[in-house]
Scaffold this active site. Sequence first.
Site, PDB file in Angstrom:
ATOM      1  N   LEU A  11       1.072  -0.997  -0.247  1.00 56.04           N
ATOM      2  CA  LEU A  11       0.190  -0.260   0.253  1.00 56.04           C
ATOM      3  C   LEU A  11       0.999   0.658  -0.254  1.00 56.04           C
ATOM      4  O   LEU A  11       0.973   1.861   1.092  1.00 56.04           O
ATOM      5  CB  LEU A  11      -0.812   0.243   1.115  1.00 56.04           C
ATOM      6  CG  LEU A  11      -2.066  -1.442   1.094  1.00 56.04           C
ATOM      7  CD1 LEU A  11      -2.599  -1.147   2.457  1.00 56.04           C
ATOM      8  CD2 LEU A  11      -2.978  -0.913  -0.507  1.00 56.04           C
ATOM      9  N   SER A 139       1.495   1.472 -16.548  1.00 58.73           N
ATOM     10  CA  SER A 139       2.151   2.947 -16.182  1.00 58.73           C
ATOM     11  C   SER A 139       1.574   4.501 -16.131  1.00 58.73           C
ATOM     12  O   SER A 139      -0.062   4.169 -17.447  1.00 58.73           O
ATOM     13  CB  SER A 139       2.584   3.174 -18.027  1.00 58.73           C
ATOM     14  OG  SER A 139       3.642   4.452 -18.401  1.00 58.73           O
ATOM     15  N   LYS A 196       6.648  -2.559 -21.247  1.00 62.11           N
ATOM     16  CA  LYS A 196       6.814  -1.696 -20.318  1.00 62.11           C
ATOM     17  C   LYS A 196       7.643  -1.063 -20.015  1.00 62.11           C
ATOM     18  O   LYS A 196       7.888   0.237 -19.638  1.00 62.11           O
ATOM     19  CB  LYS A 196       6.327  -2.806 -18.839  1.00 62.11           C
ATOM     20  CG  LYS A 196       6.659  -1.078 -17.716  1.00 62.11           C
ATOM     21  CD  LYS A 196       5.341   0.239 -18.462  1.00 62.11           C
ATOM     22  CE  LYS A 196       5.743   0.795 -16.835  1.00 62.11           C
ATOM     23  NZ  LYS A 196       6.613   1.476 -15.758  1.00 62.11           N
ATOM     24  N   HIS A 199       8.402   0.723 -23.215  1.00 65.25           N
ATOM     25  CA  HIS A 199       7.614   1.809 -22.735  1.00 65.25           C
ATOM     26  C   HIS A 199       8.723   2.703 -22.557  1.00 65.25           C
ATOM     27  O   HIS A 199       8.528   3.961 -22.030  1.00 65.25           O
ATOM     28  CB  HIS A 199       6.528   1.061 -22.078  1.00 65.25           C
ATOM     29  CG  HIS A 199       5.683   2.589 -21.420  1.00 65.25           C
ATOM     30  ND1 HIS A 199       5.936   3.319 -20.542  1.00 65.25           N
ATOM     31  CD2 HIS A 199       4.665   3.359 -22.032  1.00 65.25           C
ATOM     32  CE1 HIS A 199       5.484   4.158 -20.080  1.00 65.25           C
ATOM     33  NE2 HIS A 199       4.662   4.840 -20.874  1.00 65.25           N
ATOM     34  N   ASN A 200       8.796   2.404 -20.868  1.00 68.45           N
ATOM     35  CA  ASN A 200       9.444   3.297 -20.019  1.00 68.45           C
ATOM     36  C   ASN A 200      11.243   4.216 -20.758  1.00 68.45           C
ATOM     37  O   ASN A 200      11.382   4.739 -20.586  1.00 68.45           O
ATOM     38  CB  ASN A 200      10.231   2.464 -18.722  1.00 68.45           C
ATOM     39  CG  ASN A 200       9.470   2.352 -17.555  1.00 68.45           C
ATOM     40  OD1 ASN A 200       7.980   2.368 -18.228  1.00 68.45           O
ATOM     41  ND2 ASN A 200       9.510   2.541 -16.738  1.00 68.45           N
ATOM     42  N   GLU A 203      10.227   6.233 -23.345  1.00 65.16           N
ATOM     43  CA  GLU A 203      10.112   7.816 -22.291  1.00 65.16           C
ATOM     44  C   GLU A 203      11.404   8.246 -21.849  1.00 65.16           C
ATOM     45  O   GLU A 203      11.573   9.790 -21.615  1.00 65.16           O
ATOM     46  CB  GLU A 203       9.710   7.419 -21.001  1.00 65.16           C
ATOM     47  CG  GLU A 203       8.719   8.193 -19.842  1.00 65.16           C
ATOM     48  CD  GLU A 203       8.095   7.288 -18.239  1.00 65.16           C
ATOM     49  OE1 GLU A 203       8.707   8.357 -17.384  1.00 65.16           O
ATOM     50  OE2 GLU A 203       7.632   6.736 -18.456  1.00 65.16           O
TER      51      GLU A 203
END
Length: 488
Positions: A11, A139, A196, A199-200, A203
């Site tokens: 969390l 993302s 991912k 993707h990063n 980025e």
Amino acid sequence: MSNHDIGLIGLAVMGQNLVMNMANKGFNVAVYNRTTETMTEFINGLSDRPEGVVEPGAAERIHGYEKLEDFVNSLASPRRIMIMVKAGKPVDAVIDGLKPLLDKGDIIIDGGNADYTDTNRRCPELKAEGFRFIGTGVSGGEEGALKGPSIMPGGDPEAWPYVKDILQAISAKVGENNDIPCCDWVGEAGAGHYVKMVHNGIEYGDMQLICEAYDILKHALGLTNQELHEVFKDWNEGQLDSYLIEITRDIFTVADKEGGGELVDKILDTAGQKGTGRWMCQHALELGVPTTLVTEAVYARCLSSQKDERVRASEVLSGPDAKFEGDRAQFIDDVKQALYASKLVSYAQGYVQLNAAAKEFGWKLNNGPIALLWRGGCIIRSVFLQDIKNAFDKHPDLENLLLDDFFKEAVENAQPSWRRVVSTAVQLGIPVPAFSSALTYFDGYRRASLPANLLQAQRDYFGAHTYERTDKPRGEKFHTDWIRERKI
């Protein structure tokens, strides 16, 4: 309450926002955190969240558990458990704690920024023990996690039907009717986390390109932050329309509350990184694919972190100290075109690496749909992602996006501006590693012949590594005794 639809462990902010997103979409969610206090504070604070963060009735659908066993027993079968903890050994520790409590067929989802090699390992290990594992990229940052992220799931395909409804419900939506989820199955084993990672990496490249454009406009033209805001505002209304251009536009308008002026000018120029861009570059080297732009973006962050060394060097080393003299409006448009062309190269390189990885691991990736996963919710969402989808729809086996008619025409139209920007930056002493690497890649890729013939001669000369000939069948090897064959 029992028979929760899904459980989430971990969390921190991302985990909390995903939980609230799930509850807002009508799912009953069980939560567990290693530190009970964190879980208790989260549950007790739901009613204090700002309006719109937790929808009416959503808080009642979230239940916290102090004991892991109670958490697991509260879930409907087959159990669906999402892990949002630090990548690496912490994920393994959570999985090890869960396994004695689970039944065969239960599903574990790793939603963190995991190394795809870990996901490649965990999938068969857990399958052998009777469990189903999904490694999914998520993302969009904290806001995306709450309002709708881009989600890239991979792993055990048998698990996908059991998690599809939840993951697609909480993902970002695009399309004319806002009903197309930015979430779909990517592929087996570590494919989701690999996508991912790419993707990063893209980025990283996008952010570095934008920073270089900013540096040129600021130091070559002397634009103020207000003028930069207007430039990026204009750019965001055309072919560069994207999330990163949008937030860059806004950054220039934020005042520094402590010392006057704009805040951006008071931020120390040392960039951080969490590793996914570096992972992409490392695997590019292993695959033998030239993902040069992202690599330069990673190195640029490394150089930025050497702040003290750079300050000392600035007092010793010298270079050009001049301003641009010419048509300012034209040069601003040149920078825009150079940025656009370089971004296209970045995506082209990313897809070349994806295809190489798919071949390496035996994945069946759908390149066009992957682009659609990035149209909403994520950091690299931009207007031309649909053009990528269109390119792969026309040619599913497209070797390189630069060969598609749309991208070919776009890059060719930008070439004069692109070359002017790179050459001007070099003449003015402004570093443009991403712009120049993108242009160099383009120039290398469009050449039928490169000087590697000389390189192979050198390798054969000092190491007898052999070479192939242009006038002989490919694969046939030759060696020359270069010392004895010299004419002089």
